[in-house]
Write a protein that holds these residues in place. Structure first.
Motif, mmCIF file in Angstrom:
data_model
loop_
_atom_site.group_PDB
_atom_site.id
_atom_site.type_symbol
_atom_site.label_atom_id
_atom_site.label_comp_id
_atom_site.label_asym_id
_atom_site.label_seq_id
_atom_site.Cartn_x
_atom_site.Cartn_y
_atom_site.Cartn_z
ATOM 1 N N THR A 55 12.428 -13.574 -9.214
ATOM 2 C CA THR A 55 11.907 -13.893 -10.554
ATOM 3 C C THR A 55 11.174 -15.229 -10.561
ATOM 4 N N ASP A 56 11.048 -15.856 -9.406
ATOM 5 C CA ASP A 56 10.322 -17.129 -9.312
ATOM 6 C C ASP A 56 8.812 -16.838 -9.228
ATOM 7 N N PRO A 57 8.028 -17.262 -10.220
ATOM 8 C CA PRO A 57 6.581 -16.951 -10.206
ATOM 9 C C PRO A 57 5.861 -17.517 -8.990
ATOM 10 N N LYS A 58 6.407 -18.569 -8.405
ATOM 11 C CA LYS A 58 5.730 -19.197 -7.264
ATOM 12 C C LYS A 58 6.033 -18.463 -5.947
ATOM 13 N N GLU A 59 7.018 -17.596 -5.975
ATOM 14 C CA GLU A 59 7.339 -16.872 -4.735
ATOM 15 C C GLU A 59 6.417 -15.656 -4.607
ATOM 16 N N PRO A 60 5.734 -15.541 -3.468
ATOM 17 C CA PRO A 60 4.801 -14.396 -3.335
ATOM 18 C C PRO A 60 5.528 -13.062 -3.486
ATOM 19 N N PRO A 61 4.854 -12.080 -4.075
ATOM 20 C CA PRO A 61 5.472 -10.757 -4.162
ATOM 21 C C PRO A 61 5.493 -10.075 -2.789
ATOM 22 N N ILE A 62 6.195 -8.967 -2.732
ATOM 23 C CA ILE A 62 6.287 -8.224 -1.457
ATOM 24 C C ILE A 62 5.167 -7.179 -1.429
ATOM 25 N N ILE A 63 4.369 -7.211 -0.387
ATOM 26 C CA ILE A 63 3.355 -6.163 -0.191
ATOM 27 C C ILE A 63 3.899 -5.239 0.890
ATOM 28 N N ASP A 64 4.176 -3.997 0.502
ATOM 29 C CA ASP A 64 4.807 -3.049 1.423
ATOM 30 C C ASP A 64 3.714 -2.443 2.305
ATOM 31 N N PRO A 65 3.657 -2.800 3.586
ATOM 32 C CA PRO A 65 2.477 -2.451 4.392
ATOM 33 C C PRO A 65 2.512 -1.047 4.994
ATOM 34 N N HIS A 66 2.199 -0.088 4.173
ATOM 35 C CA HIS A 66 2.134 1.290 4.686
ATOM 36 C C HIS A 66 0.727 1.636 5.166
ATOM 37 N N TYR A 67 -0.054 0.612 5.501
ATOM 38 C CA TYR A 67 -1.412 0.892 5.957
ATOM 39 C C TYR A 67 -1.378 1.849 7.141
ATOM 40 N N LEU A 68 -2.316 2.781 7.155
ATOM 41 C CA LEU A 68 -2.476 3.765 8.242
ATOM 42 C C LEU A 68 -1.274 4.696 8.385
ATOM 43 N N GLU A 69 -0.441 4.764 7.339
ATOM 44 C CA GLU A 69 0.694 5.685 7.411
ATOM 45 C C GLU A 69 0.199 7.124 7.463
ATOM 46 N N ASP A 70 -0.839 7.411 6.665
ATOM 47 C CA ASP A 70 -1.391 8.769 6.663
ATOM 48 C C ASP A 70 -2.329 8.927 7.866
ATOM 49 N N PRO A 71 -2.071 9.931 8.713
ATOM 50 C CA PRO A 71 -2.886 10.098 9.928
ATOM 51 C C PRO A 71 -4.380 10.234 9.639
ATOM 52 N N HIS A 72 -4.714 10.717 8.443
ATOM 53 C CA HIS A 72 -6.136 10.870 8.085
ATOM 54 C C HIS A 72 -6.869 9.535 8.217
ATOM 55 N N ASP A 73 -6.235 8.461 7.788
ATOM 56 C CA ASP A 73 -6.886 7.146 7.794
ATOM 57 C C ASP A 73 -7.220 6.716 9.227
ATOM 58 N N VAL A 74 -6.336 7.041 10.155
ATOM 59 C CA VAL A 74 -6.593 6.711 11.570
ATOM 60 C C VAL A 74 -7.769 7.535 12.076
ATOM 61 N N LYS A 75 -7.819 8.816 11.640
ATOM 62 C CA LYS A 75 -8.906 9.695 12.120
ATOM 63 C C LYS A 75 -10.268 9.161 11.666
ATOM 64 N N VAL A 76 -10.320 8.652 10.426
ATOM 65 C CA VAL A 76 -11.609 8.133 9.923
ATOM 66 C C VAL A 76 -12.045 6.944 10.784
ATOM 67 N N LEU A 77 -11.123 6.044 11.064
ATOM 68 C CA LEU A 77 -11.498 4.888 11.889
ATOM 69 C C LEU A 77 -11.878 5.317 13.310
ATOM 70 N N ALA A 78 -11.189 6.339 13.828
ATOM 71 C CA ALA A 78 -11.531 6.840 15.171
ATOM 72 C C ALA A 78 -12.956 7.386 15.178
ATOM 73 N N GLU A 79 -13.309 8.112 14.101
ATOM 74 C CA GLU A 79 -14.693 8.604 14.009
ATOM 75 C C GLU A 79 -15.663 7.438 13.948
ATOM 76 N N GLY A 80 -15.258 6.366 13.271
ATOM 77 C CA GLY A 80 -16.097 5.171 13.180
ATOM 78 C C GLY A 80 -16.342 4.555 14.546
ATOM 79 N N LEU A 81 -15.322 4.533 15.372
ATOM 80 C CA LEU A 81 -15.484 3.974 16.723
ATOM 81 C C LEU A 81 -16.358 4.891 17.577
ATOM 82 N N ARG A 82 -16.165 6.193 17.422
ATOM 83 C CA ARG A 82 -17.004 7.131 18.208
ATOM 84 C C ARG A 82 -18.466 7.025 17.773
#
Ligand code: FAD
Length: 355
Positions: free
Chosen positions: A215-242
């Motif tokens: 409840t302390d406003p100065k304490e940063p909130p928690i960002i739950d890092p589910h980045y790239l959890e969905d395999p689709h997102d990895v596929k898009v980046l893989a296509e980008g590299l190809r």
């Protein structure tokens, strides 16, 4: 700043919105050690950005009831604040070119000779904006979409920003430094001529969440890092590299001696551009593009996933709008700054036209 009805307080840190009878009536803020309040006659416009706006709303009692209850905050409006966090993720393909061609090395970028030339008549290597071309691409992974799902920046520069870069770009393993040309003193990498291609995945299916840490406003909130959890997102980046690899193999790129640095990840075998190797590489190297949006989602009045209505008003609370990137229901197919300026302009119009 000369207007009578504008008062700016610098270094003020907003702790919460003051709400009485489900109406926003002002703001509580800290100024150094002091706690102050300011009351409004019309409404409060919250513009803290995708990370801080949801934090301030939740601290004010607007958010998911069970989460607020777990921190002892009275829930005034039970809304999905902090959900729907989306962000562009990117990765990189670097390559070398002939040393003779006129592209930047990092040493060039810091060379006073080029700085002077640019200061004098805005010419020379430093007249490059570094990100000289941007492509918007449909990878074909999603059928029937009318928008691009991949953005590709190409930089005429072997992009490295100094000894701290591996941290900035989220590269976690020292094993990769030598492959990329990094050494402890960066001498080699800084002198390299070359290019960098940065594919961005535009419409993530992995959705992330922001919650309060305390409840302390100065304490940063928690960002739950589910980045790239969905395999689709990895596929898009893989296509980008190809795609980047194919681009580097065109006649124009061959003519400048383009040679990509193809990285084989530990434990992978065969082709560097195989699904298996690219997935390992992307999961290792991908980083956010700082384009976070969506935590105070806009939607119609019957949309239970929405926090604000189509006029940016917080649902169920009078006199309170959120006007920033957090209201975007979906990420834009490109960088977010200009859309945020549009959101600000539109929000100002809504306020002016409201009674
Ligand atoms: C490193 C980086 C690079 C980026 N590069 C690009 C780019 O090249 N192109 C592009 O289009 N976009 C870029 N973006 C994204 C773009 O900057 C954002 O999408 C945009 O600024 C978001 O606007 P906003 O109004 O939602 O929030 P912000 O611009 O973040 O504004 C929020 C403001 O609220 C203030 N604030 C927050 N909490 C409090 C509080 N408690 N009390 C008082 N004030 C508070 C903050 O200090 C800030 O000034 C970049 C972002 C970052 C971080």
């Amino acid at each position: 700043m000369t207007r009578d009805n504008l008062h700016v307080i610098t270094n003020a840190y907003v702790n919460k919105i003051l709400i009485e009878d489900k109406k926003a009536v002002g703001v509580e803020y800290s100024l150094g050690e002091k706690h102050e309040t300011v009351r409004c006659t019309k409404e409060v416009a919250l513009c803290g950005g995708t990370v801080k706006s949801p934090q301030i709303l939740m601290l004010s009692g607007i958010g998911p009831r069970s989460h607020l209850k777990s921190l002892g905050i009275e829930c005034i409006a039970d809304l999905p604040v902090g959900k729907n966090l989306q962000n562009h993720m990117s990765c990189q393909l670097k390559g070398h070119t002939n040393d003779e061609i006129d592209v930047l090395s990092v040493n060039d970028a810091m060379d006073p000779k080029y700085q002077e030339q640019y200061d004098l008549d805005q010419t020379g290597l430093l007249s490059s904006n570094v990100i000289e071309s941007v492509a918007f691409i449909q990878t074909g992974l999603e059928k029937d979409i009318e928008w691009p799902d991949l953005q590709l920046f190409t930089l005429p520069m072997y992009y490295t920003s100094g000894p701290d870069e591996p941290t900035i770009l989220g590269i976690k393993s020292k094993d990769l430094y030598p492959v990329f040309g990094y050494d402890d003193n960066q001498t080699d990498a800084m002198a390299h001529k070359g290019f960098t291609m940065l594919p961005f995945m535009l419409h993530p299916k992995s959705v992330v969440e922001i919650t309060l840490a305390s409840t302390d406003p100065k304490e940063p909130p928690i960002i739950d890092p589910h980045y790239l959890e969905d395999p689709h997102d990895v596929k898009v980046l893989a296509e980008g590299l190809r795609f980047s690899k194919r681009l580097a193999e065109t006649g124009a790129m061959k003519a400048i001696g383009a040679q990509t640095i193809d990285i084989m990840m530990p434990g992978a075998s065969g082709d560097a551009y195989s699904d298996e190797n690219l997935e390992k590489y992307i999961r290792h190297i991908a980083t956010t593009a700082y384009h976070q949006v969506g935590t105070c989602k806009m939607g119609s009045n019957d949309d239970v996933t929405a926090v604000v209505d189509p006029k940016m008003r917080v649902r169920g609370i009078k006199g309170l709008r959120v006007i920033d990137a957090s209201i975007m229901p979906h990420l834009t197919s490109g960088n977010t700054n200009a859309p945020c300026i549009m959101i600000g302009e539109r929000g100002a119009d809504f306020i002016k036209s409201s009674r």
